[in-house]
Each structure stands twice: as structure tokens, then as C-alpha cells.
Design a protein around this motif. Sequence first.
Motif, short mmCIF file in Angstrom:
data_model
loop_
_atom_site.label_atom_id
_atom_site.label_comp_id
_atom_site.label_asym_id
_atom_site.label_seq_id
_atom_site.Cartn_x
_atom_site.Cartn_y
_atom_site.Cartn_z
N PHE A 1 0.85 -1.19 0.00
CA PHE A 1 0.00 0.00 0.00
C PHE A 1 0.88 1.23 0.00
O PHE A 1 1.90 1.30 0.71
CB PHE A 1 -0.91 0.03 1.22
CG PHE A 1 -1.69 1.31 1.37
CD1 PHE A 1 -2.79 1.56 0.56
CD2 PHE A 1 -1.31 2.27 2.28
CE1 PHE A 1 -3.50 2.74 0.67
CE2 PHE A 1 -2.01 3.45 2.42
CZ PHE A 1 -3.12 3.69 1.60
N ASN A 2 0.50 2.21 -0.83
CA ASN A 2 1.24 3.46 -0.90
C ASN A 2 0.27 4.61 -1.06
O ASN A 2 -0.73 4.49 -1.79
CB ASN A 2 2.23 3.44 -2.08
CG ASN A 2 3.03 4.72 -2.15
OD1 ASN A 2 2.65 5.64 -2.85
ND2 ASN A 2 4.13 4.76 -1.45
N ALA A 3 0.56 5.72 -0.39
CA ALA A 3 -0.26 6.92 -0.50
C ALA A 3 0.64 8.15 -0.47
O ALA A 3 1.67 8.15 0.22
CB ALA A 3 -1.30 6.98 0.63
N ALA A 4 0.26 9.17 -1.22
CA ALA A 4 1.04 10.40 -1.27
C ALA A 4 0.13 11.56 -1.59
O ALA A 4 -0.79 11.44 -2.41
CB ALA A 4 2.15 10.30 -2.31
N THR A 5 0.38 12.70 -0.96
CA THR A 5 -0.35 13.93 -1.24
C THR A 5 0.66 15.07 -1.33
O THR A 5 1.77 14.99 -0.79
CB THR A 5 -1.39 14.25 -0.16
OG1 THR A 5 -0.71 14.50 1.08
CG2 THR A 5 -2.35 13.10 0.04
N GLY A 6 0.27 16.15 -2.00
CA GLY A 6 1.16 17.30 -2.13
C GLY A 6 0.54 18.39 -2.97
O GLY A 6 -0.60 18.26 -3.46
N VAL A 7 1.29 19.47 -3.16
CA VAL A 7 0.87 20.61 -3.97
C VAL A 7 1.74 20.64 -5.21
O VAL A 7 2.96 20.79 -5.11
CB VAL A 7 0.98 21.93 -3.19
CG1 VAL A 7 0.59 23.11 -4.07
CG2 VAL A 7 0.13 21.89 -1.94
N THR A 8 1.13 20.47 -6.39
CA THR A 8 1.86 20.50 -7.66
C THR A 8 1.53 21.78 -8.42
O THR A 8 0.55 22.47 -8.14
CB THR A 8 1.51 19.27 -8.51
OG1 THR A 8 0.11 19.26 -8.78
CG2 THR A 8 1.89 17.99 -7.78
N GLU A 9 2.37 22.06 -9.43
CA GLU A 9 2.25 23.31 -10.18
C GLU A 9 1.28 23.17 -11.34
O GLU A 9 1.00 22.06 -11.82
CB GLU A 9 3.63 23.73 -10.72
CG GLU A 9 4.63 24.05 -9.64
CD GLU A 9 4.23 25.26 -8.82
OE1 GLU A 9 4.14 26.37 -9.39
OE2 GLU A 9 3.98 25.09 -7.61
N THR A 10 0.75 24.30 -11.80
CA THR A 10 -0.17 24.36 -12.94
C THR A 10 0.01 25.69 -13.66
O THR A 10 0.54 26.67 -13.10
CB THR A 10 -1.63 24.21 -12.47
OG1 THR A 10 -2.48 24.22 -13.60
CG2 THR A 10 -2.01 25.33 -11.53
N SER A 11 -0.45 25.71 -14.92
CA SER A 11 -0.42 26.94 -15.71
C SER A 11 -1.82 27.48 -15.95
O SER A 11 -2.00 28.43 -16.73
CB SER A 11 0.26 26.69 -17.06
OG SER A 11 -0.43 25.70 -17.80
#
Length: 574
Positions: free
Chosen positions: A470-480
Motif C-alpha cells: 500500500f502506498n499513498a502520497a499527497t502534495g501541492v503540484t504546479e499548474t499553468s
Amino acid sequence: MTRAAPSAGGPNRKSLGLAVLAALALLPAEAGAQAITASGTDRPGGTSSASDLSSGALRGSNASGGSATTSDATPSGNAGSSTTGEAGGGARSSTRALAGARSGSALVSGGTSGANNRAPTNLLRLRAAPPRRFGSATMRPTRAVTQTQSYDLRLTPVVRSAVVGVPLPTLLPLAGVQTSGFLLGTALRRPITIDEAYAPLGIRVGTFTILPAVQQSVGYDTNPDQIVNRLAKPSIALRTDGELAFRSDWSSSELSGDLRGGYSDYPDNPGASRPNGSGVTRLRIDANRDTRFDVEGRFVLDTQRAGTPDLAAAVASRPLVASYGSTFGVTERFNRMQVSLRGLVDRSEFEDAQLADGTLLRQSERNLTQYGLQLRAGYEISPVITPFVGVLADSRVYDLRRDSSGLSRDSDGLTVSGGASFALTRFVTGEISAGLQHRSYVDPRLRDLTAPVVLAGLIWTASPLTTVRFNAATGVTETSVPNSSGVLTQTATLEVQHDLLRNLSLIGGISLLSNDYDGANITERGFSATARLDYRFNRWLAMRGSYIYQRLDSSVAGSSFSANTFLLGVRINP
């Protein structure tokens, strides 16, 4: 002294005298002054004949104060014998006499009684132990050298450790760039654990073991462009994969890596053909017992799909997006406490997109470099659990000061998290952490973001044949996307592997994806399911069948899609 008539083969007078002298030497010190009469016949009160006992059992034994006469077993059965004694010297005889005195036996100057002569005496039972040998024992060192099994590294199987879940937290901890196809399709390329009997041996090059692999697959894809289903153009799928894993065989420190790359060719839809790949290389330098240096290099190569909100245009081919970075760190151990300091640099670059009318859509405004500094401290409270806390400060700097919308997207972030790495039992291992990330932007028109951050990786060995990851990840990624500060990304993967046979494995997994574009009211929900069958003929040849279902639902018109991919291929591990 009465002389007995000699018989054929019997002892002569000289040997009889030597035997008498030997018997006199064995007498105790207290009885040395007494007169002893030795003859070939028994007399009342004298020494007794021990012909009923073997000469080996009583050789060197002494009666209670008297001498023992042993009869020689001659061919003629002569009753005459020579008196024998142990050639151990008077000192050893004195020791035996003293042992007999301590046990309560009476030492007399004359002969012993007949009853006592019929049984072993105290001196016989308390026969002196051999002298103690001084110096170190040699058995243990000799056994350690001669009985240690030696291993030939050329014959030792090398088993690849499986990549658990989505490689976001390990490959790109700071890049902030994700593609939906990469997150949902990783299960198609992820390696699995292999039984040692069928594990590749690898190629020995100096002090390195290299594990190359090549796989060629053929199949069918219902939507290779990953666009809205009404515009999908199915095609035969030809997939070529190459892998290279290596590790060092050094007594200390280690250099290892795992590189994967592939190309998907769609003859019926050439515009959908695309490459992808990912890899990581790690160097660990053990300076001393408590100090360690770590260097890591990583990269991800993927393509953007036509329906992504960041393009919002019909493209003739899928543009490439590449992210790569490095980590330099030092770890110091203070008894049970471990403190690490790491510096991180990541770079993301976007290829210009070619539109359907032949014009180019410039994406150089999205190129950025990210710098970070991470401090982490952990304390081992027990061998099975180590809690830790970490602080990460980073800064994202774009190549262009302002994008086409006139926004300056440079930002600074601070992440505080805490968690634990554990091995609760030998069947459950992993690491989990949670915290908060705050990003502040240079342009005041972009509002600050605060989002939860979760990283988890768990491995449960349910049985010798079944493994759950099991793996989980969250974060803030960039966008245009205009007026959007960033994308809150959440991913989770659950995978189950069951070995039907030692060389036959069945793998099933599901992946979930959630993207929320802050300030733009755009949401994406993704789901993928994977089924895979691996059959290994031997160590270097295997057959692999795969099926993957991908679905993405977006609030933007024309961005949703679903696809089914079937592949059957042959894998070669030289």
C-alpha cells in the motif's frame, strides 16, 4: 625369592627384575620403607593375583598400600607373571595415595585383605586426571575458519526489490509536476518480487552486479490518445521496455540504481506513440560508524495528454515533460538518535506543443527549478519502531519572471511532518508520515495554499505466497491554469501479489487519483485497475500478460477519458 620355571615365550630373569623395580617406583611415599615381596604365587596377606581382570583395566592401578600383580596371558597359560606398574613416576603415585587417604581408605604398610583385593580400590576410582593444558583453545578458531560456508558471488541469486506504489515520494519529492497518465499507469511497468530459484543471476562487472532486462509486448489499446471516448481512435499496441538495475558489492558504502524506459508504438494512430521512463541512482558513503553521506539522482520522463487543463488545445502529438533532480545529504547517529540534513535540487522542463493547425504552443514559461533543504530527526525507542519529525523548506523559481497571463508563479514553501518507520512484526514493515504544507506566492493575485501532506508505504506479508503493498502520497503540484495557485494532488495504490507456483505469479492492483485546482473550480478523479500474470520458464526467460483499465473524470468538458489496454509479451533477463 623363588624362581619359577620359565615356559616357552615367558619372561627371563632380567625382565623380572625390571618389573620389580617398576613396582617399587609406584609405591606410595608412606609405604616406600616397607619390605615388599613379589612372587608368582599368592600368599595369605600378600598381594593378590588379578588374572581375572584384563591387564588394560588395572594397568598402573595400586592396591590399598600394596602392589598389583597382573598375570601375562601367555600361550601356555602359565600362572607365572611379571609384576608391572604404571611408568608414571613416584610423584603421580603419591598423588593417587593422597587421593585415597582423603577418601577415607586406610593405608597400611603390609598387604591388604583378600576381600578388598577382589574389587577396584579407591585409588582406582579416583585415578588422577591428566595435567591441565595451558594456552588458548584451538577448536573454535579452527572451526570458524574451516566450517564457514563460502559464497561465490557469481552464483548468488540477486532478487530485485519491488517498487512499492506510486514513485512520487521517492522520485520527485519537490518537482511539483505530475501527469495523470504516469500516476495511473505505473502499475503496468512496476516489477514484482521473484522466487530465488528463478531470480536472474545478473552479470558481474568488476565489483558490480548488473541486471539488464528487455521486454517486447504486443496488444491492443482502445484509447491510446487518452482523450474523450467519442474521439478515441483504437490501435494495435507495440510496447518495448528496457531496464537496467545495478548494485555494488563493496564491504562498506554502496552504489545502486534502477533505470526503466519504454516506447509505445501505435501503428493505427501514430500521433499517440510516445516514450516514458523513470529511474533513481543512490550512493551511500560510510565515513565511519556514525556518519553517512547520501547522494541521489532521479528522473521521470512522460508526455502530456491532449485533454489536460494545462494545454486546453488540440495537439497533433503529445509534448514531452521531463523532471530530474539530485539530493545531497549527511546523516549522523548519536546513540539511538539519528539526525539527517539534505539539500535537494529539482528541474522540470516542458516541450513546446504542436497544434493541429501546425502552429507551436510555447511552454517554456512552465520551466522551473526548485531548491530545498530538509532536516529530519528520529529516535529509536525500540528495535521495531522509530518515530521521527521533519522540516522541509523549499523555493520554486521559474525561468520566466511572468507567464502569458502576466502572473509571477515563484513561491516559497514550508512543510512540517511527523511519522514513524516500523517493523511491528516480521510480516508488517513500512513508514508513514503526515503533516502540513504551506506555500506563499510572490504575485499577490495568487492566494497562499495550505494543504495536508501524507506519505505512506506499507508491506504486509500475509503468507509466504501472498504480499500486500500500500502506498499513498499527497502534495501541492504546479499548474499553468490562469488564476489557479496550484493543484492539490492525492494518490493511493493497493497491490496484491499471490504466487500460484514458484514460477507463476498473479498480481492485481487499484490506483486512485484526485486533483483539485485551487481557485479554478476544476476537479479530476482518476481510477485504474491492473491485472498481471507472470510465468517464468527459467532465470532468464519469462512470459508476461497484462491488462490495465484507466478512467479519468474531469469537470472540464472534453478532458474525461477511459481506456483498456491488453498486452502479451516476452521478457528476457540476460
